[in-house]
Design an enzyme around this catalytic site. Sequence first.
Site, PDB file in Angstrom:
ATOM      1  N   PHE A   1       0.831  -1.199   0.000  1.00  0.00           N
ATOM      2  CA  PHE A   1       0.000   0.000   0.000  1.00  0.00           C
ATOM      3  C   PHE A   1       0.868   1.252   0.000  1.00  0.00           C
ATOM      4  O   PHE A   1       1.850   1.331   0.746  1.00  0.00           O
ATOM      5  CB  PHE A   1      -0.883   0.066   1.259  1.00  0.00           C
ATOM      6  CG  PHE A   1      -1.785  -1.110   1.469  1.00  0.00           C
ATOM      7  CD1 PHE A   1      -3.070  -1.118   0.956  1.00  0.00           C
ATOM      8  CD2 PHE A   1      -1.354  -2.216   2.196  1.00  0.00           C
ATOM      9  CE1 PHE A   1      -3.913  -2.195   1.163  1.00  0.00           C
ATOM     10  CE2 PHE A   1      -2.184  -3.305   2.408  1.00  0.00           C
ATOM     11  CZ  PHE A   1      -3.469  -3.297   1.888  1.00  0.00           C
ATOM     12  N   ASP A   2       0.482   2.226  -0.800  1.00  0.00           N
ATOM     13  CA  ASP A   2       0.996   3.576  -0.616  1.00  0.00           C
ATOM     14  C   ASP A   2       0.360   4.138   0.657  1.00  0.00           C
ATOM     15  O   ASP A   2      -0.658   3.619   1.133  1.00  0.00           O
ATOM     16  CB  ASP A   2       0.644   4.418  -1.846  1.00  0.00           C
ATOM     17  CG  ASP A   2       1.129   5.850  -1.724  1.00  0.00           C
ATOM     18  OD1 ASP A   2       2.230   6.062  -1.177  1.00  0.00           O
ATOM     19  OD2 ASP A   2       0.409   6.763  -2.162  1.00  0.00           O
TER      20      ASP A   2
END
Length: 299
Positions: A161-162
């Site tokens: 995930f960013d």
Amino acid sequence: MAEDISNKLVIAISSRALFDLDESHRVFQQDGLQAYSEYQIAHEEEPLQPGEAFPVVQKLLRLNTLLGDSAQVEVVLLSRNSADTGLRVFNSIQHFELPITRAAFCGGESPWRYINAFGCQLFLSNEAEDVRYALNCGVAAATLVSNKGGNSGSDQLRFAFDGDAVVFSDEAERVYKSEGLEAFAASEQAAARTPLSGGPFKPFLAALHRLQQAFPATEAPIRTALVTARSAPAHERVIRTLRAWNIRIDESIFLGGLNKTEFLRAYQADVFFDDQETHCQLASPHIATGHVPHGVANN
């Protein structure tokens, strides 16, 4: 008695994300809906090939085997097909022995309106408009933009995930966009002990964390990583935010603006979610990648 799915992790997926429908879609674009319907019916006994999200879905459903009687993962198919043309999709689901039993075939209409009714926490689709509607409904959603399905070759399911505008809100990113990197770093350092607000993927990450807790930490079949362009001193607020949320993330990679792709490959991500189209384009030839059209970068 109606089945209670409130404690399950429910993933909604479009038929074009689950299976390779490129050839069928070309028929639709070139010759129209009637030709598309005739094509699908004529080929409904031919299984479709796996699509971008197939490996991820397969690994998610495999978790139920490990969980036994406490099976907690369900995948729902949401499709713009009619039930008639969608028969090929269900035949393909049966061919690959995927335990998917719930579906909505919407006859050309957008299926996003059923996301909350099914209790979904994540929606994966190739239709950007449907994804935006899902995000507006408060559901984590991403447009799959990759050229291939992610498959690390391991039974472990690895999510990447960013941070800003994905797991966290875009409040810090707005400072960066409007005032620059120096102001962003100063702002984050000053607010280091103030947790960030949650972004669209916070509930999904929390649901993964709950699943992880059903296993010993060293044997969990799910692994999570935060892969962010942040660097010190902006790292502290992220760490303290996750601590305040009581969410464990297995790996946190602070890149200070470096290209994320090689790190995602080294991590062996099955799927990666980012709000920045540039990052998605760089990762997409190598990893199943979902663009999250949320936050200031997508205004």
